[in-house]
Scaffold this active site. Structure first.
Site, PDB file in Angstrom:
ATOM      1  N   HIS A 118       9.288  25.044  16.649  1.00  0.00           N
ATOM      2  CA  HIS A 118      10.262  24.291  17.586  1.00  0.00           C
ATOM      3  C   HIS A 118      11.773  24.655  16.901  1.00  0.00           C
ATOM      4  CE1 HIS A 118       8.299  20.859  19.742  1.00  0.00           C
ATOM      5  NE2 HIS A 118       9.543  21.033  20.046  1.00  0.00           N
ATOM      6  N   ARG A 127      23.725  -3.775  28.359  1.00  0.00           N
ATOM      7  CA  ARG A 127      23.223  -3.498  27.026  1.00  0.00           C
ATOM      8  C   ARG A 127      22.148  -3.096  26.490  1.00  0.00           C
ATOM      9  NH1 ARG A 127      27.503  -8.276  26.427  1.00  0.00           N
ATOM     10  NH2 ARG A 127      29.256  -6.935  25.957  1.00  0.00           N
ATOM     11  N   LYS A 136      13.207   8.053  21.773  1.00  0.00           N
ATOM     12  CA  LYS A 136      14.794   9.142  21.446  1.00  0.00           C
ATOM     13  C   LYS A 136      14.961   9.527  23.535  1.00  0.00           C
ATOM     14  CE  LYS A 136      14.132  12.081  17.847  1.00  0.00           C
ATOM     15  NZ  LYS A 136      13.715  14.167  17.991  1.00  0.00           N
ATOM     16  N   GLU A 182       2.463  22.083  23.531  1.00  0.00           N
ATOM     17  CA  GLU A 182       3.067  20.514  22.336  1.00  0.00           C
ATOM     18  C   GLU A 182       1.868  20.018  22.217  1.00  0.00           C
ATOM     19  OE1 GLU A 182       5.751  19.463  21.523  1.00  0.00           O
ATOM     20  OE2 GLU A 182       7.358  19.810  22.921  1.00  0.00           O
ATOM     21  N   HIS A 195      10.577  25.033  27.590  1.00  0.00           N
ATOM     22  CA  HIS A 195      10.590  24.942  26.051  1.00  0.00           C
ATOM     23  C   HIS A 195       9.433  25.084  26.032  1.00  0.00           C
ATOM     24  CE1 HIS A 195      11.580  21.992  23.195  1.00  0.00           C
ATOM     25  NE2 HIS A 195      10.286  21.232  23.509  1.00  0.00           N
ATOM     26  N   HIS A 209      13.133  26.616  19.350  1.00  0.00           N
ATOM     27  CA  HIS A 209      14.973  26.443  20.294  1.00  0.00           C
ATOM     28  C   HIS A 209      15.244  27.732  20.316  1.00  0.00           C
ATOM     29  CE1 HIS A 209      14.170  21.564  19.603  1.00  0.00           C
ATOM     30  NE2 HIS A 209      14.401  22.602  20.463  1.00  0.00           N
ATOM     31  N   LYS A 261       1.198  11.394  17.339  1.00  0.00           N
ATOM     32  CA  LYS A 261       2.718  11.016  17.342  1.00  0.00           C
ATOM     33  C   LYS A 261       3.344   9.728  16.474  1.00  0.00           C
ATOM     34  CE  LYS A 261       7.452  12.155  20.017  1.00  0.00           C
ATOM     35  NZ  LYS A 261       7.697  12.346  20.924  1.00  0.00           N
ATOM     36  N   ASN A 268       8.435  18.564  14.640  1.00  0.00           N
ATOM     37  CA  ASN A 268       9.188  19.857  15.428  1.00  0.00           C
ATOM     38  C   ASN A 268       8.497  20.941  14.684  1.00  0.00           C
ATOM     39  OD1 ASN A 268      11.699  18.591  16.330  1.00  0.00           O
ATOM     40  ND2 ASN A 268      12.144  17.903  13.894  1.00  0.00           N
ATOM     41  N   ARG A 299       8.717  11.897  10.743  1.00  0.00           N
ATOM     42  CA  ARG A 299       9.075  12.646  12.043  1.00  0.00           C
ATOM     43  C   ARG A 299       8.939  14.215  12.189  1.00  0.00           C
ATOM     44  NH1 ARG A 299      11.546   8.996  16.956  1.00  0.00           N
ATOM     45  NH2 ARG A 299      11.694  10.010  18.344  1.00  0.00           N
ATOM     46  N   GLU A 302      14.145  10.424  12.271  1.00  0.00           N
ATOM     47  CA  GLU A 302      13.539  11.433  12.350  1.00  0.00           C
ATOM     48  C   GLU A 302      14.383  11.965  10.719  1.00  0.00           C
ATOM     49  OE1 GLU A 302      14.378  16.179  13.776  1.00  0.00           O
ATOM     50  OE2 GLU A 302      13.616  14.344  15.113  1.00  0.00           O
TER      51      GLU A 302
HETATM   52  N1  LIG Z   1      12.380  12.172  25.048  1.00  0.00           N
HETATM   53  C1  LIG Z   1      11.739  13.176  23.479  1.00  0.00           C
HETATM   54  O1  LIG Z   1      11.255  12.881  22.871  1.00  0.00           O
HETATM   55  C2  LIG Z   1      11.454  14.257  24.404  1.00  0.00           C
HETATM   56  C3  LIG Z   1      10.862  15.135  24.110  1.00  0.00           C
HETATM   57  C4  LIG Z   1      10.513  16.387  24.803  1.00  0.00           C
HETATM   58  C5  LIG Z   1      11.313  16.998  25.221  1.00  0.00           C
HETATM   59  N2  LIG Z   1      12.548  16.193  26.275  1.00  0.00           N
HETATM   60  C6  LIG Z   1      12.664  16.356  27.162  1.00  0.00           C
HETATM   61  O2  LIG Z   1      11.946  16.187  28.513  1.00  0.00           O
HETATM   62  C7  LIG Z   1      12.600  17.358  29.487  1.00  0.00           C
HETATM   63  C8  LIG Z   1      11.436  18.527  29.984  1.00  0.00           C
HETATM   64  O3  LIG Z   1      10.292  17.831  30.371  1.00  0.00           O
HETATM   65  P1  LIG Z   1       9.527  18.085  31.174  1.00  0.00           P
HETATM   66  O4  LIG Z   1       9.051  19.402  30.721  1.00  0.00           O
HETATM   67  O5  LIG Z   1       8.379  16.890  31.822  1.00  0.00           O
HETATM   68  O6  LIG Z   1       9.903  18.768  32.797  1.00  0.00           O
HETATM   69  P2  LIG Z   1      11.063  18.008  33.721  1.00  0.00           P
HETATM   70  O7  LIG Z   1      11.155  16.763  33.904  1.00  0.00           O
HETATM   71  O8  LIG Z   1      12.235  18.896  34.667  1.00  0.00           O
HETATM   72  O9  LIG Z   1       9.572  18.114  34.915  1.00  0.00           O
HETATM   73  C9  LIG Z   1       9.256  19.323  35.212  1.00  0.00           C
HETATM   74  C10 LIG Z   1       9.439  20.194  37.164  1.00  0.00           C
HETATM   75  O10 LIG Z   1       8.077  19.293  37.081  1.00  0.00           O
HETATM   76  C11 LIG Z   1       8.783  18.091  38.126  1.00  0.00           C
HETATM   77  N3  LIG Z   1       7.287  17.317  38.084  1.00  0.00           N
HETATM   78  C12 LIG Z   1       7.133  16.604  37.366  1.00  0.00           C
HETATM   79  N4  LIG Z   1       5.883  15.744  37.475  1.00  0.00           N
HETATM   80  C13 LIG Z   1       5.352  16.139  38.701  1.00  0.00           C
HETATM   81  C14 LIG Z   1       4.157  15.946  38.991  1.00  0.00           C
HETATM   82  N5  LIG Z   1       2.761  15.773  38.298  1.00  0.00           N
HETATM   83  N6  LIG Z   1       4.072  17.106  39.938  1.00  0.00           N
HETATM   84  C15 LIG Z   1       4.912  17.784  41.084  1.00  0.00           C
HETATM   85  N7  LIG Z   1       5.740  18.082  39.818  1.00  0.00           N
HETATM   86  C16 LIG Z   1       6.098  17.392  39.159  1.00  0.00           C
HETATM   87  C17 LIG Z   1       9.683  17.926  38.282  1.00  0.00           C
HETATM   88  O11 LIG Z   1      10.345  17.735  39.656  1.00  0.00           O
HETATM   89  C18 LIG Z   1      10.560  19.193  38.159  1.00  0.00           C
HETATM   90  O12 LIG Z   1      11.034  20.079  38.413  1.00  0.00           O
HETATM   91  C19 LIG Z   1      14.242  18.029  28.577  1.00  0.00           C
HETATM   92  O13 LIG Z   1      15.741  17.920  29.313  1.00  0.00           O
HETATM   93  C20 LIG Z   1      13.575  17.916  26.724  1.00  0.00           C
HETATM   94  O14 LIG Z   1      14.870  17.629  26.525  1.00  0.00           O
HETATM   95  C21 LIG Z   1      12.502  14.866  25.321  1.00  0.00           C
END
Ligand SMILES: NC(=O)c1ccc[n+]([C@@H]2O[C@H](COP(=O)([O-])OP(=O)(O)OC[C@H]3O[C@@H](n4cnc5c(N)ncnc54)[C@H](O)[C@@H]3O)[C@@H](O)[C@H]2O)c1
Length: 344
Positions: free
Chosen positions: A226, A106, A128, A170, A242, A230, A205, A223, A219, A215
């Protein structure tokens, strides 16, 4: 460097110049790390406690079923309530590990060690956590902030260039959100952000999410870029990353803001923004393909009181923080046309 964040902020944020273990938990912990990071982690002599796992995740495996074996293994060890789960990876991994930490017993504490620029600037902070459902991205999750976030630029050395460029949007978004044109110019000119850029973006942030975990208000400003972003991302069949889609959405938001009567950004700045985005132009879907995605946006107000549906639009302005307006999805049509025009 420990960031100076509001006292009640749930996450302590550290920025490291080189990878070292001083910020790891003092009590029992296990690691869930991205396979891609393993060589770097091991070369730096970082510890890997019993029960840790290296994983290979993506949007397709960002699902509840992937988490179940992790929870089963932790329970079988057994790990107890005092455990801390350390997540080392990109946004997919930190979102999933955060959710697993929220579910295990939990809720146990966790640390985020984001390894992509996008996750360092955005996904790792704010609480999140989520996985995808068949109906859409991030539809099952929890608000469960990490107790600590550790940002180290050494991770970025192994990141593929396209991922690094995507994450920069970003960060550039943050400069536009603040209306700070000099910062935006500097970020666009630098191949890699420095720690002071990351620190400033994270402080903004933290300020915006601090009073607004769920949000409801400020917050939403995060976006920026976005709303159309999106739609462009989805309508490209996710060929746009993204951050790339956010970059395009950001330029379109500048056009929309001007149309809405806000002071315009200098044309040279918008031209430079367009030059950085030009290579993505072939992936921009026609307006007719974007509209259904805009109308489906989760930030939509469905007009339950008989009013027309409206989406949250964050409008940037030079010299001031961006402002929030509710506009019908169709309002983006001219901005979309101007976006296409800026590459012709
Ligand atoms: N929680 C939030 O507030 C929030 C905000 C924005 C995005 N997100 C989420 O984040 C995700 C996207 O994240 P992302 O852009 O980091 O992509 P990702 O996590 O898919 O990573 C991208 C690729 O890079 C590789 N990788 C990661 N770090 C590496 C490194 N240092 N060296 C080599 N390869 C590496 C990973 O294995 C993957 O193949 C989405 O699912 C999105 O929904 C969440």
């Amino acid at each position: 460097m420990l960031l100076n964040l509001p006292e009640s902020f749930p996450t302590a944020v550290h920025i490291l110049e080189k990878l070292e273990g001083g910020c790891l938990p003092e009590g029992p912990w296990v690691l869930v790390g991205d396979e891609a990071i393993r060589p770097l982690w091991e070369r730096a002599g970082m510890p890997v406690p019993l029960g840790s796992r290296w994983v290979n995740l993506n949007e397709t495996t960002k699902r509840l079923d992937t988490l179940i074996p992790w929870l089963e293994a932790w329970a079988a060890l057994p790990l107890h309530r005092d455990v801390c789960i350390v997540a080392v990876g990109g946004g997919v991994l930190t979102d999933m590990v955060g959710l697993a930490a929220a579910l295990f017993l939990r809720g146990v504490t966790w640390q985020a060690w984001p390894t992509t620029l996008l996750s360092q600037v955005d996904a790792g902070l704010g609480g999140k956590t989520a996985v995808n459902l068949t109906a859409g991205k991030n539809l099952a999750g929890a608000f469960h902030p990490p107790e600590r976030m550790v940002v180290c630029s050494a991770f970025l050395d192994t990141l593929p260039v396209r991922q690094l460029q995507s994450g920069r949007w970003e960060l550039i978004k943050m400069a536009f959100l603040e209306g700070d044109t000099a910062w935006a110019e500097r970020l666009m000119a630098a191949p890699k952000p420095d720690s002071s850029d990351l620190a400033r973006a994270l402080e903004i942030k933290a300020e915006l999410v601090h009073h607004d975990l769920r949000e409801a208000g400020d917050r939403k400003l995060l976006n920026l870029g976005h709303t159309l972003g999106h739609a462009l991302e989805a309508a490209s069949g996710f060929r746009l990353l993204h951050g790339e889609a956010v970059g395009l959405g950001l330029l379109a938001a500048c056009f929309l803001a001007e149309e809405a009567g806000l002071p315009p950004f200098p044309p040279e700045l918008l031209q430079r923004l367009a030059n950085h985005l030009r290579h993505l132009a072939p992936e921009i879907a026609p307006w007719e393909a974007c509209l259904p995605w805009l109308a489906r946006d989760k930030k939509i107000d469905t007009g339950a009181n008989g009013t027309a549906p409206a989406v949250h639009c964050v409008l940037p302005q030079p010299g001031n923080r961006a402002t929030l307006r509710f506009l019908p999805p169709e309002a983006w049509s001219t901005a979309h046309a101007k976006l296409l025009n800026s590459f012709s």
